[in-house]
Design a protein around this motif. Structure first.
Motif, short mmCIF file in Angstrom:
data_model
loop_
_atom_site.label_atom_id
_atom_site.label_comp_id
_atom_site.label_asym_id
_atom_site.label_seq_id
_atom_site.Cartn_x
_atom_site.Cartn_y
_atom_site.Cartn_z
N PHE A 147 0.85 -1.24 0.05
CA PHE A 147 0.30 0.29 0.26
C PHE A 147 0.83 1.33 -0.06
O PHE A 147 0.70 2.25 -0.98
CB PHE A 147 -1.42 -0.06 0.80
N GLN A 148 2.03 1.21 1.16
CA GLN A 148 2.60 2.56 1.21
C GLN A 148 3.46 2.70 -0.75
O GLN A 148 3.92 3.61 -1.28
CB GLN A 148 3.75 2.03 1.77
N GLU A 149 3.84 1.19 -0.82
CA GLU A 149 4.45 1.67 -2.45
C GLU A 149 3.41 1.58 -3.35
O GLU A 149 4.12 2.85 -4.43
CB GLU A 149 5.42 0.12 -2.73
N ALA A 150 2.51 1.67 -3.48
CA ALA A 150 2.02 2.42 -4.36
C ALA A 150 1.34 3.54 -4.32
O ALA A 150 1.57 4.27 -4.99
CB ALA A 150 0.01 1.34 -4.24
N HIS A 170 2.05 6.43 -7.02
CA HIS A 170 0.91 7.25 -7.59
C HIS A 170 1.52 8.92 -7.40
O HIS A 170 1.14 9.57 -8.37
CB HIS A 170 0.06 7.14 -6.49
N ARG A 171 2.32 9.31 -6.11
CA ARG A 171 2.73 10.30 -6.19
C ARG A 171 4.29 11.13 -7.13
O ARG A 171 3.94 11.83 -8.28
CB ARG A 171 3.30 10.54 -5.02
N LYS A 172 4.99 9.94 -8.03
CA LYS A 172 5.32 10.23 -9.07
C LYS A 172 4.90 9.73 -10.29
O LYS A 172 5.21 10.94 -10.82
CB LYS A 172 6.83 8.87 -9.12
N PHE A 173 3.96 9.09 -10.30
CA PHE A 173 3.20 9.22 -11.78
C PHE A 173 2.56 10.56 -11.73
O PHE A 173 2.31 11.16 -12.39
CB PHE A 173 2.06 7.89 -11.42
N LYS A 221 4.50 17.45 -15.08
CA LYS A 221 5.85 17.73 -16.24
C LYS A 221 5.45 17.77 -17.55
O LYS A 221 6.26 18.04 -18.23
CB LYS A 221 6.86 16.60 -15.31
N ILE A 222 4.34 15.95 -17.72
CA ILE A 222 4.74 16.03 -19.12
C ILE A 222 3.37 16.94 -19.81
O ILE A 222 3.30 16.80 -20.80
CB ILE A 222 4.65 14.23 -19.30
#
Length: 207
Positions: free
Chosen positions: A46-49, A53-56, A62-63
């Motif tokens: 859950f933490q990795e997700a 999600h924040r990175k996405f 940026k895109i």
């Protein structure tokens, strides 16, 4: 009465003990689940997700400006393509209206009487056949499937025919249907030069 009070007291004690026992059991089960490997792995995922999600979202932020620029560039390219297509269509339409003139400059540069003005009706049988058979025409305008007027300046109709054929030869499918002087109402002129008709070319081409 005392028996009733005693029963009520015993019931209350049993209910209280049952509640405390259930609370203790639920607490132990919850603690066991939190300490188990499966729940810990779920929490990690859950933490990795959340991190992904924040990175996405950061990458999307940026895109987005680049996507907007590309979208504007695509719209501009579509507009240019539309305008180019319209210009090509306009040129194709105007190509039928081109005035083809042969020998005019040389005719008026000569001393004495200038050459006469003739109009030759020219058609291309190869293009005409390709259009009738709905085939692609290579190297020539599809307008040659219809009669095109070629203005030629020459001493007489025979020389005008020779001049036109030098620019539009039979070997490439060109045929002269007739040659006439625009000022003439009849089939002849003052020097006896008759208007040239090609009866074989007056009929449509056959496949």
């Amino acid at each position: 009465m005392s028996d009733l009070l005693t029963a009520v007291a015993i019931f209350m004690m049993v209910a209280g003990l049952s509640y405390l026992a259930a609370l203790a059991v639920s607490h132990l089960v919850e603690r066991h689940l939190h300490l188990s490997e499966g729940v810990d792995r779920v929490d990690e995922r859950f933490q990795e997700a959340n991190i992904l999600h924040r990175k996405f979202e950061d990458r999307g932020a940026k895109i987005m400006p680049r996507v907007a620029r590309l979208d504007n560039a695509l719209k501009s390219a579509r507009r240019q393509n539309y305008m180019s297509t319209r210009r090509v269509a306009d040129l194709e339409a105007r190509r039928d209206q081109l005035i083809r003139v042969l020998g005019e400059e040389e005719a008026f540069s000569r001393p004495g009487r200038p050459a006469r003005h003739f109009v030759a009706a020219v058609i291309n049988r190869h293009v005409q056949r390709a259009v009738l058979e709905q085939k692609e025409v290579l190297g020539l305008s599809r307008s040659w499937a219809r009669t095109q007027n070629v203005h030629a300046w020459a001493p007489n109709a025979a020389d005008a025919k020779t001049l036109v054929e030098s620019y539009y030869p039979h070997s490439m499918g060109f045929h002269i249907i007739e040659i006439r002087e625009p000022s003439q109402d009849g089939p002849g002129d003052e020097e006896g030069d008759e208007v040239i008709h090609d009866e074989a070319d007056a009929s449509p081409a056959r496949s």
